[in-house]
Design a protein around this motif. Structure first.
Motif, PDB file in Angstrom:
ATOM      1  N   ALA A 154       0.806  -1.224   0.000  1.00  0.00           N
ATOM      2  CA  ALA A 154       0.000   0.000   0.000  1.00  0.00           C
ATOM      3  C   ALA A 154       0.837   1.271   0.000  1.00  0.00           C
ATOM      4  O   ALA A 154       0.370   2.342  -0.397  1.00  0.00           O
ATOM      5  N   ASP A 155       2.093   1.177   0.431  1.00  0.00           N
ATOM      6  CA  ASP A 155       2.930   2.383   0.564  1.00  0.00           C
ATOM      7  C   ASP A 155       3.026   3.205  -0.722  1.00  0.00           C
ATOM      8  O   ASP A 155       2.878   4.436  -0.680  1.00  0.00           O
ATOM      9  N   LYS A 172       2.032   9.596  -1.329  1.00  0.00           N
ATOM     10  CA  LYS A 172       1.918  11.003  -1.712  1.00  0.00           C
ATOM     11  C   LYS A 172       0.947  11.778  -0.825  1.00  0.00           C
ATOM     12  O   LYS A 172       0.803  12.988  -0.955  1.00  0.00           O
ATOM     13  N   ILE A 173       0.258  11.055   0.059  1.00  0.00           N
ATOM     14  CA  ILE A 173      -0.670  11.739   0.965  1.00  0.00           C
ATOM     15  C   ILE A 173       0.146  12.419   2.068  1.00  0.00           C
ATOM     16  O   ILE A 173       0.917  11.754   2.772  1.00  0.00           O
TER      17      ILE A 173
END
Length: 299
Positions: A175-176, A181-182
């Protein structure tokens, strides 16, 4: 029970074995299905298995091939694959227990009901069910379904046990890269409070019956409206026996095979003679193909 068991065998906890059956816990709801239509002719589009340069092929001529290099395959016969018997094909061995909330939802795949095969198995079945519920635990095991070995979780579900197949770790994407970018900043406190208040007001017990497939309903209404509209384009495909187009292709393929395999034959031969020649040619071709395969394996 209306549905058919997809697995029969034993649930094993240490030295305790319980005869069980596994049934799908879900079913396909009523859905609108479509056929693909060749618009210029109004005929149905069919699909068939073909080989380039050969044409349509019979299912019994198809084997599984594992690619080892460019255009190189190891051939596996169905009997060889069926002969691979693993313990999980007949036994669900409970190898580990975890807290029921420890498995991330991302891992869950498909649910199944586990039921005892007979009254004799019910006592031990109830013991396992009630012990899991009392401890708040989920059991882990592996099960072979449809030719694949799955990791699975077993936990209480009402009066019975629910088995859910799980994805293996290598089937889960990291998931990284998706979330990197969050910005790592805290949410605005005032907005957070309003969101929490809104969530609180809309919180109530889960009821699946409160939700319906609105897309399916809208699609149904569209079809009903078009049926009533006399200007709607329609075609009369008729009953093509399931394979009008396929038969033409089959015939063309058979003719090509006959031409390729006949040597100096004349067009005046009888139909019976042609069929006989075609069968012999097919037999020779099949032997040659197997021979070629054997030579490739030997090399």
């Amino acid at each position: 029970m209306a549905s058919r068991a997809v697995w029969k065998g034993q649930l094993r906890l240490s030295l305790v074995t319980i005869a069980i059956e596994v049934y799908p816990a879900t079913k396909s709801g009523a859905r609108i299905s479509f056929r693909q239509i060749h618009e210029p002719s109004g005929k149905r589009v069919h699909y068939e298995k073909t080989v380039k340069g050969v044409g349509p092929v019979d299912a019994d001529e198809i084997v599984k091939g594992y690619e080892t290099g460019k255009d190189e395959y190891i051939l596996l016969e169905p009997e060889e694959i069926d002969a691979l018997k693993v313990e999980t094909s007949k036994t669900l061995k409970l190898v580990q227990f975890v807290e029921s909330g420890d498995i991330p939802p991302l891992y869950f795949e498909r649910p199944y009901y586990i039921v005892p095969q007979d009254e004799l198995a019910e006592d031990a079945y109830r013991v396992v069910r009630d012990a899991l519920r009392a401890e708040g635990k989920t059991a882990l095991c592996q099960i072979t379904l449809r030719g694949k070995e799955h990791l699975a979780a077993i936990r209480p579900c009402g009066d019975g046990l629910l088995l859910e197949t799980l994805r293996y770790e290598d089937e889960i994407r990291d998931a990284d890269p998706m979330f990197s970018k969050i910005a790592d900043e805290k949410a605005d406190e005032e907005m957070l409070e309003l969101a929490r208040e809104l969530i609180g007001k809309k919180t109530k017990p889960f009821d699946a019956s409160a939700f319906t497939d609105s897309y399916h309903q809208a699609l149904k209404e569209l079809i009903d409206a078009k049926r009533k509209d006399k200007t709607t384009d329609t075609v009369e495909a008729g009953d093509d026996g399931g394979n009008d187009g396929d038969n033409v292709v089959d015939l063309m393929s058979a003719l090509r095979k006959s031409v390729e395999t006949s040597e100096g034959g004349s067009g005046s031969k009888s139909t019976r003679s042609s069929k006989s020649s075609s069968s012999k040619a097919k037999g020779k071709s099949g032997s040659k193909s197997r021979s070629s395969t054997s030579k490739k394996k030997a090399s």
